[in-house]
Design an enzyme around this catalytic site. Structure first.
Site, short mmCIF file in Angstrom:
data_model
loop_
_atom_site.label_atom_id
_atom_site.label_comp_id
_atom_site.label_asym_id
_atom_site.label_seq_id
_atom_site.Cartn_x
_atom_site.Cartn_y
_atom_site.Cartn_z
N GLY A 130 -1.60 6.43 -2.58
CA GLY A 130 -2.76 6.31 -3.49
C GLY A 130 -3.84 5.44 -2.85
CG HIS A 131 -3.20 1.26 -2.20
ND1 HIS A 131 -1.85 1.13 -2.45
CD2 HIS A 131 -3.82 0.47 -3.10
CE1 HIS A 131 -1.67 0.28 -3.44
NE2 HIS A 131 -2.85 -0.14 -3.85
CG LEU A 142 -1.84 -1.21 1.36
CD1 LEU A 142 -2.69 -1.10 2.62
CD2 LEU A 142 -2.74 -1.36 0.13
#
Ligand code: PAF
Length: 290
Positions: A44-45, A41
């Site tokens: 963006g996640h 991750l």
């Protein structure tokens, strides 16, 4: 956001446990968001998680590196896996439930079904990664049916994936709203991606040329320039900036991904190009004439 070290995130590995938790939330009248991921991750996640929290009472993140969406010569084995670090990030972000199934939970012995979105699966990235979007469609359909969320969130960085998921949800009448979330970028424009980890320092310095070339092409088209000239110039720029192979640079209809027929249509420029070991994809909107 939960800003302490106490774990409030619950991890489950099988579908029954996932459904039990969701059923309990439903009994309390709570809404549910799903954010599917393959882990490793990044910001963006976390932006997807943040948006999910603003839109629903309870957030489920899934973490599954889906073998069916990798070709035989692709990076399934090398794909970064950092489950403990991912757990900590999700916990700090205040996500409520992590669904991290093993491969035999998602694809038990005898599994024989594949979901295919005709047309959309075979173009652009699909033409260069045979079977990739069938793998994506199959796993996303399973995740949606296992979770039955009110909303599911996906990044616009994988624009073709987002378009295809919208299509399959409409075609199969899956009762979920698909939310597209704008791409998160580094300060120099490079789209965040777990695969950026493959770039050497020199490649990393050249990689933002992809976003810059797409923006130049989009502006050229929006200013009245020829579409073929815009995409050919972008390709040439990418080669000049050290991309060893350009799979495509294409201007498409933003909703259907059909070739752009006129500048009056909403347009999107999409590209995939190889920099060292990394295959980078990106896309930008073509600004419309006012
Ligand atoms: O975008 C991704 O990370 C994956 O393609 C997804 C949607 C989680 C399916 O495996």
């Amino acid at each position: 956001m939960v800003a302490n070290n106490i774990s409030t995130l619950i991890a489950v590995r099988d579908v029954d446990a996932l459904r039990r938790r969701i059923k309990a939330w439903r009994r309390e009248g709570k809404s549910v968001a799903l954010v599917p991921t393959m882990g490793a991750l990044h910001k963006g996640h976390l932006t997807l998680m943040d948006r999910a929290q603003k839109m629903a009472d309870c957030v489920v993140a899934s973490l599954f590196v889906n073998p069916k969406q990798f070709g035989p010569s692709e990076d399934f084995t090398a794909y970064p896996r950092r489950e403990n670090a991912d757990f900590e990030l999700l916990n700090t972000a205040g996500v409520h439930l992590l669904f991290a199934p093993d491969v035999n939970v998602m694809y038990p012995a005898g599994f024989s079904t594949s979901v295919r979105v005709e047309g959309l699966s075979g173009i652009l990235d699909g033409a260069h990664r045979p079977g990739h979007f069938d793998g994506v469609s199959t796993i996303v359909t399973k995740l949606l049916l296992q979770t039955l969320p009110d909303i599911a969130l996906f990044g616009e960085k994988d624009y073709q994936q987002l378009t295809l998921i919208r299509r399959l949800v409409a075609d199969l009448n899956i009762p979920v709203d698909i939310i597209g979330v704008p791409t998160v970028r580094e300060a120099d424009g490079l789209a965040l991606s777990s695969r950026n980890a493959y770039l050497t320092a020199e490649e990393r310095a050249n990689a933002p040329a992809l976003y810059a070339a797409l923006n130049t092409a989009a502006k050229f088209i929006s200013d009245g320039g020829d579409v073929a000239e815009a995409t050919a110039t972008a390709e040439a720029t990418l080669h000049a900036r050290g991309f060893r192979q350009v799979d495509y640079v294409e201007a498409r209809h933003a909703d259907t991904l059909a070739p752009l027929a006129s500048r009056a249509e909403p347009g999107r420029i999409l590209a995939a190009a190889h920099m060292g070991r990394a295959r980078l994809i990106d896309n930008v909107a073509i600004p419309q004439l006012k």
